[in-house]
Design a protein around this motif. Sequence first.
Motif, PDB file in Angstrom:
ATOM      1  N   VAL A 119     -34.070  -8.686  37.878  1.00  0.00           N
ATOM      2  CA  VAL A 119     -33.681  -7.465  37.132  1.00  0.00           C
ATOM      3  C   VAL A 119     -34.642  -6.471  37.226  1.00  0.00           C
ATOM      4  CG1 VAL A 119     -32.930  -6.706  34.829  1.00  0.00           C
ATOM      5  CG2 VAL A 119     -32.226  -9.012  35.399  1.00  0.00           C
ATOM      6  N   VAL A 120     -34.012  -5.374  37.556  1.00  0.00           N
ATOM      7  CA  VAL A 120     -34.859  -3.820  37.453  1.00  0.00           C
ATOM      8  C   VAL A 120     -34.085  -2.724  36.853  1.00  0.00           C
ATOM      9  CG1 VAL A 120     -33.759  -3.090  39.754  1.00  0.00           C
ATOM     10  CG2 VAL A 120     -36.282  -2.528  39.361  1.00  0.00           C
ATOM     11  N   GLY A 121     -34.718  -1.661  36.674  1.00  0.00           N
ATOM     12  CA  GLY A 121     -34.047  -0.552  36.170  1.00  0.00           C
ATOM     13  C   GLY A 121     -33.914   0.578  37.249  1.00  0.00           C
ATOM     14  N   LEU A 122     -32.611   1.044  37.254  1.00  0.00           N
ATOM     15  CA  LEU A 122     -32.403   2.028  38.194  1.00  0.00           C
ATOM     16  C   LEU A 122     -31.796   3.327  37.486  1.00  0.00           C
ATOM     17  CD1 LEU A 122     -30.753   0.340  41.447  1.00  0.00           C
ATOM     18  CD2 LEU A 122     -33.191   1.379  41.169  1.00  0.00           C
ATOM     19  N   HIS A 123     -32.644   4.116  36.919  1.00  0.00           N
ATOM     20  CA  HIS A 123     -32.287   5.236  35.876  1.00  0.00           C
ATOM     21  C   HIS A 123     -31.999   6.575  36.882  1.00  0.00           C
ATOM     22  CE1 HIS A 123     -33.327   8.356  32.860  1.00  0.00           C
ATOM     23  NE2 HIS A 123     -32.094   8.188  32.847  1.00  0.00           N
TER      24      HIS A 123
ATOM     25  N   TYR B  41     -40.567  15.540  36.685  1.00  0.00           N
ATOM     26  CA  TYR B  41     -40.240  16.809  36.289  1.00  0.00           C
ATOM     27  C   TYR B  41     -39.567  17.747  37.097  1.00  0.00           C
ATOM     28  CZ  TYR B  41     -40.257  15.991  31.480  1.00  0.00           C
ATOM     29  OH  TYR B  41     -39.607  15.356  30.182  1.00  0.00           O
ATOM     30  N   LEU B  42     -40.043  17.797  38.541  1.00  0.00           N
ATOM     31  CA  LEU B  42     -39.386  18.876  39.338  1.00  0.00           C
ATOM     32  C   LEU B  42     -38.063  18.483  39.712  1.00  0.00           C
ATOM     33  CD1 LEU B  42     -42.419  19.695  41.775  1.00  0.00           C
ATOM     34  CD2 LEU B  42     -41.859  20.785  39.484  1.00  0.00           C
ATOM     35  N   ASN B  43     -37.929  17.156  39.823  1.00  0.00           N
ATOM     36  CA  ASN B  43     -36.663  16.681  40.433  1.00  0.00           C
ATOM     37  C   ASN B  43     -35.651  16.042  39.377  1.00  0.00           C
ATOM     38  OD1 ASN B  43     -36.818  16.496  43.616  1.00  0.00           O
ATOM     39  ND2 ASN B  43     -39.043  15.624  42.924  1.00  0.00           N
ATOM     40  N   GLY B  44     -36.061  16.302  38.176  1.00  0.00           N
ATOM     41  CA  GLY B  44     -34.894  15.641  37.227  1.00  0.00           C
ATOM     42  C   GLY B  44     -34.811  16.462  36.075  1.00  0.00           C
ATOM     43  N   TYR B  45     -35.392  17.473  35.776  1.00  0.00           N
ATOM     44  CA  TYR B  45     -35.574  18.320  34.426  1.00  0.00           C
ATOM     45  C   TYR B  45     -35.598  19.771  34.847  1.00  0.00           C
ATOM     46  CZ  TYR B  45     -36.107  13.771  32.458  1.00  0.00           C
ATOM     47  OH  TYR B  45     -35.687  12.450  32.180  1.00  0.00           O
TER      48      TYR B  45
ATOM     49  N   LEU C  84     -33.661  12.830  41.462  1.00  0.00           N
ATOM     50  CA  LEU C  84     -34.221  11.886  40.760  1.00  0.00           C
ATOM     51  C   LEU C  84     -33.841  10.410  40.568  1.00  0.00           C
ATOM     52  CD1 LEU C  84     -37.363  11.341  39.501  1.00  0.00           C
ATOM     53  CD2 LEU C  84     -36.450  12.357  37.463  1.00  0.00           C
ATOM     54  N   LEU C  85     -34.445   9.343  40.601  1.00  0.00           N
ATOM     55  CA  LEU C  85     -34.403   8.122  40.353  1.00  0.00           C
ATOM     56  C   LEU C  85     -35.469   7.444  39.887  1.00  0.00           C
ATOM     57  CD1 LEU C  85     -32.186   5.546  40.359  1.00  0.00           C
ATOM     58  CD2 LEU C  85     -33.073   5.090  42.548  1.00  0.00           C
ATOM     59  N   GLU C  86     -35.282   7.064  38.477  1.00  0.00           N
ATOM     60  CA  GLU C  86     -36.465   6.294  38.096  1.00  0.00           C
ATOM     61  C   GLU C  86     -36.429   4.775  38.147  1.00  0.00           C
ATOM     62  OE1 GLU C  86     -36.824   7.609  33.879  1.00  0.00           O
ATOM     63  OE2 GLU C  86     -38.654   8.556  34.100  1.00  0.00           O
ATOM     64  N   VAL C  87     -37.380   4.122  38.942  1.00  0.00           N
ATOM     65  CA  VAL C  87     -37.126   2.952  39.181  1.00  0.00           C
ATOM     66  C   VAL C  87     -37.865   2.102  38.223  1.00  0.00           C
ATOM     67  CG1 VAL C  87     -37.469   0.861  40.776  1.00  0.00           C
ATOM     68  CG2 VAL C  87     -36.769   3.329  41.701  1.00  0.00           C
ATOM     69  N   VAL C  88     -37.165   1.423  37.099  1.00  0.00           N
ATOM     70  CA  VAL C  88     -38.306   0.590  35.977  1.00  0.00           C
ATOM     71  C   VAL C  88     -38.535  -0.649  36.147  1.00  0.00           C
ATOM     72  CG1 VAL C  88     -37.956   0.579  33.525  1.00  0.00           C
ATOM     73  CG2 VAL C  88     -36.624   2.161  34.701  1.00  0.00           C
ATOM     74  N   ARG C  89     -39.810  -0.819  36.317  1.00  0.00           N
ATOM     75  CA  ARG C  89     -40.455  -2.131  36.873  1.00  0.00           C
ATOM     76  C   ARG C  89     -40.468  -3.002  35.497  1.00  0.00           C
ATOM     77  NH1 ARG C  89     -45.778  -2.647  40.282  1.00  0.00           N
ATOM     78  NH2 ARG C  89     -45.375  -4.934  41.053  1.00  0.00           N
ATOM     79  N   GLY C  90     -39.568  -4.210  35.157  1.00  0.00           N
ATOM     80  CA  GLY C  90     -39.974  -4.916  34.324  1.00  0.00           C
ATOM     81  C   GLY C  90     -41.188  -5.744  34.393  1.00  0.00           C
ATOM     82  N   GLU C  91     -41.576  -6.279  33.397  1.00  0.00           N
ATOM     83  CA  GLU C  91     -42.589  -7.317  33.206  1.00  0.00           C
ATOM     84  C   GLU C  91     -42.484  -8.390  34.242  1.00  0.00           C
ATOM     85  OE1 GLU C  91     -43.213  -7.855  29.106  1.00  0.00           O
ATOM     86  OE2 GLU C  91     -41.702  -9.557  28.978  1.00  0.00           O
ATOM     87  N   LYS C  92     -41.299  -8.991  34.422  1.00  0.00           N
ATOM     88  CA  LYS C  92     -40.925 -10.078  35.182  1.00  0.00           C
ATOM     89  C   LYS C  92     -40.566  -9.634  36.587  1.00  0.00           C
ATOM     90  CE  LYS C  92     -40.377 -12.998  31.270  1.00  0.00           C
ATOM     91  NZ  LYS C  92     -39.348 -13.324  30.239  1.00  0.00           N
ATOM     92  N   THR C  93     -39.974  -8.242  36.906  1.00  0.00           N
ATOM     93  CA  THR C  93     -39.356  -7.738  38.024  1.00  0.00           C
ATOM     94  C   THR C  93     -40.333  -8.352  39.173  1.00  0.00           C
ATOM     95  OG1 THR C  93     -38.416  -5.896  37.042  1.00  0.00           O
ATOM     96  CG2 THR C  93     -38.467  -5.861  39.339  1.00  0.00           C
ATOM     97  N   ALA C  94     -39.737  -9.005  40.375  1.00  0.00           N
ATOM     98  CA  ALA C  94     -40.265  -9.504  41.555  1.00  0.00           C
ATOM     99  C   ALA C  94     -40.756  -8.324  42.196  1.00  0.00           C
ATOM    100  CB  ALA C  94     -39.434 -10.461  42.249  1.00  0.00           C
ATOM    101  N   ASP C  95     -41.759  -8.561  42.866  1.00  0.00           N
ATOM    102  CA  ASP C  95     -42.275  -7.478  43.963  1.00  0.00           C
ATOM    103  C   ASP C  95     -41.050  -7.118  45.116  1.00  0.00           C
ATOM    104  OD1 ASP C  95     -45.957  -8.335  44.320  1.00  0.00           O
ATOM    105  OD2 ASP C  95     -44.706  -7.698  42.568  1.00  0.00           O
ATOM    106  N   ASP C  96     -40.703  -8.234  45.632  1.00  0.00           N
ATOM    107  CA  ASP C  96     -39.447  -7.737  46.660  1.00  0.00           C
ATOM    108  C   ASP C  96     -38.263  -6.854  45.973  1.00  0.00           C
ATOM    109  OD1 ASP C  96     -37.601 -10.698  47.027  1.00  0.00           O
ATOM    110  OD2 ASP C  96     -38.678 -10.159  45.590  1.00  0.00           O
ATOM    111  N   VAL C  97     -38.110  -7.153  44.618  1.00  0.00           N
ATOM    112  CA  VAL C  97     -37.030  -6.725  44.007  1.00  0.00           C
ATOM    113  C   VAL C  97     -37.177  -5.184  43.677  1.00  0.00           C
ATOM    114  CG1 VAL C  97     -35.755  -6.340  41.965  1.00  0.00           C
ATOM    115  CG2 VAL C  97     -36.203  -8.725  43.104  1.00  0.00           C
TER     116      VAL C  97
ATOM    117  N   VAL D  62     -39.041   7.098  41.902  1.00  0.00           N
ATOM    118  CA  VAL D  62     -40.424   7.204  41.436  1.00  0.00           C
ATOM    119  C   VAL D  62     -40.551   5.902  40.433  1.00  0.00           C
ATOM    120  CG1 VAL D  62     -42.258   8.138  39.909  1.00  0.00           C
ATOM    121  CG2 VAL D  62     -40.474   9.658  41.195  1.00  0.00           C
ATOM    122  N   PRO D  63     -41.401   4.960  40.743  1.00  0.00           N
ATOM    123  CA  PRO D  63     -41.708   3.631  40.040  1.00  0.00           C
ATOM    124  C   PRO D  63     -42.366   4.284  38.555  1.00  0.00           C
ATOM    125  CG  PRO D  63     -43.355   3.947  41.624  1.00  0.00           C
ATOM    126  CD  PRO D  63     -42.523   5.137  41.835  1.00  0.00           C
ATOM    127  N   VAL D  64     -41.702   3.422  37.325  1.00  0.00           N
ATOM    128  CA  VAL D  64     -42.189   3.861  36.008  1.00  0.00           C
ATOM    129  C   VAL D  64     -42.059   2.257  35.461  1.00  0.00           C
ATOM    130  CG1 VAL D  64     -41.353   6.207  36.019  1.00  0.00           C
ATOM    131  CG2 VAL D  64     -39.902   4.183  35.331  1.00  0.00           C
TER     132      VAL D  64
END
Length: 697
Positions: free
Chosen positions: A428-432, A638-642, A442-455, A471-473
């Motif tokens: 599971v990962v976030g794709l905001h 901020y440049l690419n999403g706001y 802009l795409l915020e890629v949200v790394r969960g505490e259990k998100t695997a590296d290859d994911v 951008v990883p967040v």
Amino acid sequence: MSDVVTLERKGAIAVVTVNNPPVNALGIAVREGLQNSFKAAEADPEVKAIVLVCEGSTFIAGADIKEFGKPPQAPSLPDVVNGIEAGSKPSVAVIHGTALGGGLEVAVSCHYRIARKDAKVGLPEVKLGLLPGAGGTQRLPRLTGVAKALDMIVSGAPISATEALELGVVDQLIEGDLLSAGLAYADQLIAEGKGPRRTGERTDKLEGVDNAAAVAAKRAEIEKKMPGLFSPQRCISAVEAAFTLPLAEGLKRERELFAECLVSPQRAALVHAFFTERLASKVDGLAKDTPVRDVKSAAVIGGGTMGVGIAMCFANAGIPVKVLEITAEARDKAMQRARDTYGMSVKRGSLNEAALEKRMALISGVTDYADLADVDLVIEAVFEEMSVKQKVFSALDANCKPGAILASNTSSLDLNEIANFTKRPEDVVGLHFFSPANVMRLLEVVRGEKTADDVLATAMAIGKKLKKVAVPVGVCDGFVGNRMVFQYGREAEFLVEEGATPAQVDGALRKFGMAMGPFAMRDLSGLDIGLSIRTRQRQTLPAEFKLPLVLDKMAEAGMLGQKTGKGFYVYEAGSRTPLENPELPAILAAASKEQGIERRELSDEYIIERTIYALINEGAKILEEGIAQRASDIDVIYLNGYGFPAFQGGPMFYADAVGLDVVYAKICEFHEQHGAWWKPAALLEKLAKEGRKFADL
Ligand code: T1G
């Protein structure tokens, strides 16, 4: 010669080859190599013509941007290109990929140019806060005419090789091997006895047209469209010299104007934006060779505006995508929404009918989770309510194949909680995405505490495939962008309770360079969204976190923004043009009174401090919590999403430019005056006291 530029003779033709990966940028070694090679070819009596060709994916893509701001090293690019043009033997540039900036300047200083059909040429220097500084503003007008040169140089947009042929920038389109085509063209020149054809000596395209009118029109256009930018007006002045001065003086004028741009803060900010956008894709701690899972098909859960926008991103990238809705009617509505959205692009001329049908053929509507059994990646884009997310992720867990990536487009809910609705939290990962998803980069890629590296690696790779700025967040309320914009929006609301009008706040921030003011933005997205956040905050936040009342007052008056025709501005039916709302002063006065605030005059400078410094303070907290990897990632977001102006570099770059000691002192003042929200970030305090910058981290 140098190892990045080689010279060899093939019969009577000298072949100069540039090989400076990744884009054959014109660093010092390349400039020296070019100058020495062309001089050697000039001096060799056996040589009758010269061919310039590049190895790798592209012809020279410009000056080496990494060199800007460093002490100049001879030979300068103008000296190199002037030497090439002065040559007594015909020279041919063989263009492939993207001949950009200094690359095109080298090509137009050659006497002839041939190009691969799929090549592009352009002078994008204005996007870096510069102008073509090696003859481009003097030579391009001599090939295309002043009006077209102004369009190309002021927009920075490249043109296709086909258009370049029509304009006379290139002489022939080629296929197949670059060197063979170059040698054949040079042989033909020799056979026909054609000598040098120096661009700088050509004046036919400058005559018989009202060039002064073209310049005046462009100046007026730029004054209106890009008032805050430094280099566009100087681009125009440089092109003006092409038809008002002889070449030598025009080149001198160009260098003077280039030097003004080179030292401008906007050039530093725009170059920062260029490099940090590429840096953001590098994830700290993720091994370069982390495997990436194959994503040959995708699915989106939810066929609303967001879901359909996301599905279109996949179709645009040529990836088949299913859109799942809960009823056949909702499914069909979603498909129609996709078709209508593409239809608007066709109306605008940015897409043709064939491409529309090709993309629609890649999108299919479904209503059964069982239809998702084979997809490689699913993105949930349903209502922002945890109970709904739970239903969706439980169904995905039950139906999707092992190894499928399950992503949430949530804009602020806890991704770790969502991941735990499945038996595979590591997938599971976030794709905001940002609305409209098929437009915003802009795409915020949200790394969960259990998100695997290859994911995570796959999510970043998919972002690039979808032509997003990924951008990883980390996980927190609002991740990076929204968490910061909550502070900015709240302060804007306080400002209109303290004495400013929405138009003044929006005006001050538009002058700062923001694409849109916070109140126009609120009217666009609907005041109820902000109000629901205020309501939630009233129930959860301690009393010392005071909240503005203005949204409550507006809602009480039934003013929710464009969707009700009235918000902070009034909108006539069918129009998005913001007009003054005559009922607003009474509403603001009532809010001020209820807050016990004496309304007062506020300056634009104060408005910028209260809003932009709120972004900076929250950004510093995000950094110290590790939610963002680096300060420049926050700038990229901020440049690419706001709509933050690239010529200001981003909130953190701007803070460094103002000086963290100045920003910190002002935030301490606001902390005293406005309480808990303004508690200075510990990282900001530390850096300010140590005389350091965010860029030093
Ligand atoms: N200088 C230095 N590095 C550059 C570079 C440049 N001009 N262009 C790209 N790179 C790096 C980039 O940072 C990245 O590095 C790698 O190359 C691949 O880039 C005197 C003053 C050419 C269309 O503005 O538009 O000439 O991250 O990921 O998507 O008048 O790069 O791998 O370490 O973007 O295939 C004018 C800028 C300069 C062109 C390729 N030229 N570059 O896109 O790859 S000013 C430009 C681009 C000038 C003269 C003036 C794109 C590209 P890393 P990438 P890409």
